[in-house]
Design a protein around this motif. Sequence first.
Motif, mmCIF file in Angstrom:
data_model
loop_
_atom_site.group_PDB
_atom_site.id
_atom_site.type_symbol
_atom_site.label_atom_id
_atom_site.label_comp_id
_atom_site.label_asym_id
_atom_site.label_seq_id
_atom_site.Cartn_x
_atom_site.Cartn_y
_atom_site.Cartn_z
ATOM 1 N N ILE A 3 0.849 -1.190 0.000
ATOM 2 C CA ILE A 3 0.000 0.000 0.000
ATOM 3 C C ILE A 3 0.886 1.242 0.000
ATOM 4 O O ILE A 3 1.567 1.531 0.979
ATOM 5 C CB ILE A 3 -0.943 0.030 1.224
ATOM 6 N N GLY A 4 0.894 1.968 -1.115
ATOM 7 C CA GLY A 4 1.683 3.196 -1.209
ATOM 8 C C GLY A 4 2.834 3.072 -2.189
ATOM 9 O O GLY A 4 3.639 2.135 -2.096
ATOM 10 N N GLY A 5 2.916 4.027 -3.116
ATOM 11 C CA GLY A 5 3.957 4.012 -4.139
ATOM 12 C C GLY A 5 5.021 5.064 -3.923
ATOM 13 O O GLY A 5 5.443 5.736 -4.873
ATOM 14 N N GLY A 6 5.475 5.203 -2.677
ATOM 15 C CA GLY A 6 6.582 6.105 -2.378
ATOM 16 C C GLY A 6 7.909 5.377 -2.476
ATOM 17 O O GLY A 6 8.011 4.288 -3.045
ATOM 18 N N ILE A 7 8.958 5.960 -1.872
ATOM 19 C CA ILE A 7 10.298 5.380 -1.977
ATOM 20 C C ILE A 7 10.340 3.970 -1.406
ATOM 21 O O ILE A 7 10.842 3.037 -2.053
ATOM 22 C CB ILE A 7 11.327 6.284 -1.266
ATOM 23 N N SER A 8 9.805 3.769 -0.203
ATOM 24 C CA SER A 8 9.899 2.452 0.440
ATOM 25 C C SER A 8 9.079 1.408 -0.299
ATOM 26 O O SER A 8 9.522 0.275 -0.491
ATOM 27 C CB SER A 8 9.465 2.546 1.904
ATOM 28 N N GLY A 9 7.866 1.781 -0.735
ATOM 29 C CA GLY A 9 7.015 0.833 -1.450
ATOM 30 C C GLY A 9 7.615 0.417 -2.779
ATOM 31 O O GLY A 9 7.615 -0.771 -3.138
ATOM 32 N N LEU A 10 8.139 1.379 -3.534
ATOM 33 C CA LEU A 10 8.750 1.075 -4.826
ATOM 34 C C LEU A 10 10.031 0.271 -4.666
ATOM 35 O O LEU A 10 10.309 -0.654 -5.446
ATOM 36 C CB LEU A 10 9.045 2.373 -5.578
ATOM 37 N N TYR A 11 10.800 0.595 -3.631
ATOM 38 C CA TYR A 11 12.066 -0.118 -3.441
ATOM 39 C C TYR A 11 11.831 -1.575 -3.064
ATOM 40 O O TYR A 11 12.436 -2.483 -3.650
ATOM 41 C CB TYR A 11 12.921 0.569 -2.371
ATOM 42 N N ILE A 12 10.927 -1.832 -2.109
ATOM 43 C CA ILE A 12 10.718 -3.226 -1.719
ATOM 44 C C ILE A 12 10.070 -4.021 -2.844
ATOM 45 O O ILE A 12 10.315 -5.218 -2.999
ATOM 46 C CB ILE A 12 9.899 -3.343 -0.417
ATOM 47 N N ALA A 13 9.274 -3.356 -3.688
ATOM 48 C CA ALA A 13 8.706 -4.035 -4.849
ATOM 49 C C ALA A 13 9.816 -4.502 -5.785
ATOM 50 O O ALA A 13 9.763 -5.612 -6.338
ATOM 51 C CB ALA A 13 7.736 -3.119 -5.576
ATOM 52 N N ASN A 14 10.834 -3.661 -5.981
ATOM 53 C CA ASN A 14 11.975 -4.052 -6.810
ATOM 54 C C ASN A 14 12.710 -5.252 -6.227
ATOM 55 O O ASN A 14 13.163 -6.135 -6.973
ATOM 56 C CB ASN A 14 12.944 -2.876 -6.960
ATOM 57 N N LEU A 15 12.835 -5.296 -4.903
ATOM 58 C CA LEU A 15 13.509 -6.426 -4.268
ATOM 59 C C LEU A 15 12.678 -7.703 -4.392
ATOM 60 O O LEU A 15 13.201 -8.768 -4.743
ATOM 61 C CB LEU A 15 13.758 -6.121 -2.786
ATOM 62 N N LEU A 16 11.394 -7.601 -4.125
ATOM 63 C CA LEU A 16 10.525 -8.780 -4.145
ATOM 64 C C LEU A 16 10.419 -9.400 -5.535
ATOM 65 O O LEU A 16 10.207 -10.612 -5.666
ATOM 66 C CB LEU A 16 9.135 -8.415 -3.622
ATOM 67 N N ARG A 17 10.553 -8.586 -6.564
ATOM 68 C CA ARG A 17 10.485 -9.103 -7.929
ATOM 69 C C ARG A 17 11.625 -10.064 -8.245
ATOM 70 O O ARG A 17 11.557 -10.831 -9.221
ATOM 71 C CB ARG A 17 10.523 -7.958 -8.942
ATOM 72 N N CYS A 52 -4.687 -11.370 -0.040
ATOM 73 C CA CYS A 52 -3.240 -11.546 -0.134
ATOM 74 C C CYS A 52 -2.727 -12.312 1.067
ATOM 75 O O CYS A 52 -3.407 -12.454 2.088
ATOM 76 C CB CYS A 52 -2.545 -10.190 -0.247
ATOM 77 N N ASP A 53 -1.508 -12.808 0.920
ATOM 78 C CA ASP A 53 -0.852 -13.525 2.018
ATOM 79 C C ASP A 53 -0.088 -12.576 2.938
ATOM 80 O O ASP A 53 0.000 -12.808 4.141
ATOM 81 C CB ASP A 53 0.112 -14.569 1.452
ATOM 82 N N TYR A 54 0.465 -11.520 2.339
ATOM 83 C CA TYR A 54 1.209 -10.522 3.108
ATOM 84 C C TYR A 54 0.733 -9.127 2.728
ATOM 85 O O TYR A 54 0.474 -8.841 1.560
ATOM 86 C CB TYR A 54 2.718 -10.608 2.838
ATOM 87 N N LEU A 55 0.656 -8.266 3.737
ATOM 88 C CA LEU A 55 0.308 -6.865 3.526
ATOM 89 C C LEU A 55 1.478 -6.009 3.996
ATOM 90 O O LEU A 55 1.927 -6.130 5.139
ATOM 91 C CB LEU A 55 -0.958 -6.506 4.313
ATOM 92 N N ILE A 56 1.960 -5.126 3.098
ATOM 93 C CA ILE A 56 3.037 -4.205 3.436
ATOM 94 C C ILE A 56 2.488 -2.790 3.333
ATOM 95 O O ILE A 56 2.060 -2.354 2.263
ATOM 96 C CB ILE A 56 4.244 -4.377 2.494
ATOM 97 N N ILE A 57 2.502 -2.077 4.454
ATOM 98 C CA ILE A 57 1.949 -0.725 4.526
ATOM 99 C C ILE A 57 3.086 0.285 4.396
ATOM 100 O O ILE A 57 4.005 0.305 5.212
ATOM 101 C CB ILE A 57 1.186 -0.520 5.848
ATOM 102 N N SER A 58 3.003 1.121 3.364
ATOM 103 C CA SER A 58 4.070 2.112 3.142
ATOM 104 C C SER A 58 3.474 3.403 2.596
ATOM 105 O O SER A 58 4.018 3.996 1.660
ATOM 106 C CB SER A 58 5.114 1.554 2.167
ATOM 107 N N ASP A 59 2.355 3.817 3.183
ATOM 108 C CA ASP A 59 1.641 4.986 2.657
ATOM 109 C C ASP A 59 1.909 6.265 3.449
ATOM 110 O O ASP A 59 1.059 7.152 3.535
ATOM 111 C CB ASP A 59 0.143 4.726 2.551
ATOM 112 N N GLY A 60 3.106 6.372 4.028
ATOM 113 C CA GLY A 60 3.560 7.644 4.563
ATOM 114 C C GLY A 60 3.246 7.912 6.019
ATOM 115 O O GLY A 60 2.599 7.124 6.715
ATOM 116 N N ILE A 61 3.712 9.071 6.482
ATOM 117 C CA ILE A 61 3.608 9.438 7.890
ATOM 118 C C ILE A 61 2.162 9.555 8.357
ATOM 119 O O ILE A 61 1.842 9.272 9.508
ATOM 120 C CB ILE A 61 4.379 10.748 8.149
#
Length: 382
Positions: free
Chosen positions: A7-21, A149-158
């Motif tokens: 959840i969230g397409g900021g720096i952390s969300g985009l970066y972990i998506a690159n790793l998970l791929r 989903c099996d896992y939820l990653i929350i990265s939608d900011g402060i």
Amino acid sequence: MKKIAIIGGGISGLYIANLLRQNSNYKITIYEKNNSVNLEKGYGIQLSVNSIKLLNKIGFQNINPKEKFCPNKVSFYSLKNKDKICDLNISVFNDNNDKYTTLQRFTLIDFLKNKLPNNLIDYNKKVIEIKNVSKIIQIIFEDNSSIECDYLIISDGIFSKTRSLITDKEIKPKYFNSIVVRGNIDKNNLQNIDHNNISLFLGSNLHSVVYPVNQDVQFNFVAILRKKLNSEELADYSLFDSKEFISSTLLEISKQVDSNIIENLIDIKCFPIFSSTEIFQPKNKNTFVIGDAFFAFPPTFAQGASQSIEVAHELYRNLENQNDQFNIERIERTKMIDRKSKFNYFVFHLSNPIITWVRNLLMKKLVKNKYFLKKYLGSIYK
């Protein structure tokens, strides 16, 4: 195959998506509430060596060298008398491939986004409800669609709304009693500083930073000013876009900052600073929080983006090792960086002339002390 919702397409969300791929056992989708990823140009970020090492794992070293800058030093100045206090050599923490880097936030976001398939990001998806059924997580969106989903990653900011949903209470960050003014300035309008360094100016209840964001002539300017705001002012976010508020803030800053800088700033923005008061840990073992949603630091150690990357990488490593929880070292590291950020804020804003004189004298000695640099900076940068 494990389904992972980010959840969230900021720096952390985009970066972990690159790793998970990198792992074919994961099927991942980023759900972004806006209709696009924020690619606004102009404003800068600093990335210390600890995050550059992690970004280079996905090819960051291959971006156009003209789009980033690697300063060797932080030069400290006094706003009162405009004299240089000392130089801090940050290049001692670099190695051949990983170097302290400044750049436009746009450059990093664009790099992370372009490495992902276009269909991996689902836009206009605002989460309104989260249900846990056995080991499956169901996410319901405002448009009445839902996914499992099996896992939820929350990265939608402060100001994460998703984080509040999984606790059934609103978790609010705390106003840091400061506002920030950001803008851009041309190199030709910056006088009496070394353009190859980060320049940090210390004043009374105020500090400012100027640094290059690429190999051209573009520099980022940031000023952080102590300022009390009441709840009504904080609730009225349009206040910070008003010309009157921005003008009055610039006038206050101009009492200490070089008027030539203030007069030549462009793309000026003003906003309040918020920071986290606690580290939030979800009870559900299949739910994780990263980025500013995990913890938002005061900006006085320039670790916001770097820590977003660090935490995302640690979560990826934990998932790969089938470890469902962040370890205790991550929590302690977060607390340590938070303490140092707040200490920097205190030191940067001293007003008493005698205490300020002592501070400057100590700084001149400490920047040459290898043990101090290793303990104070090395514990973060390495």
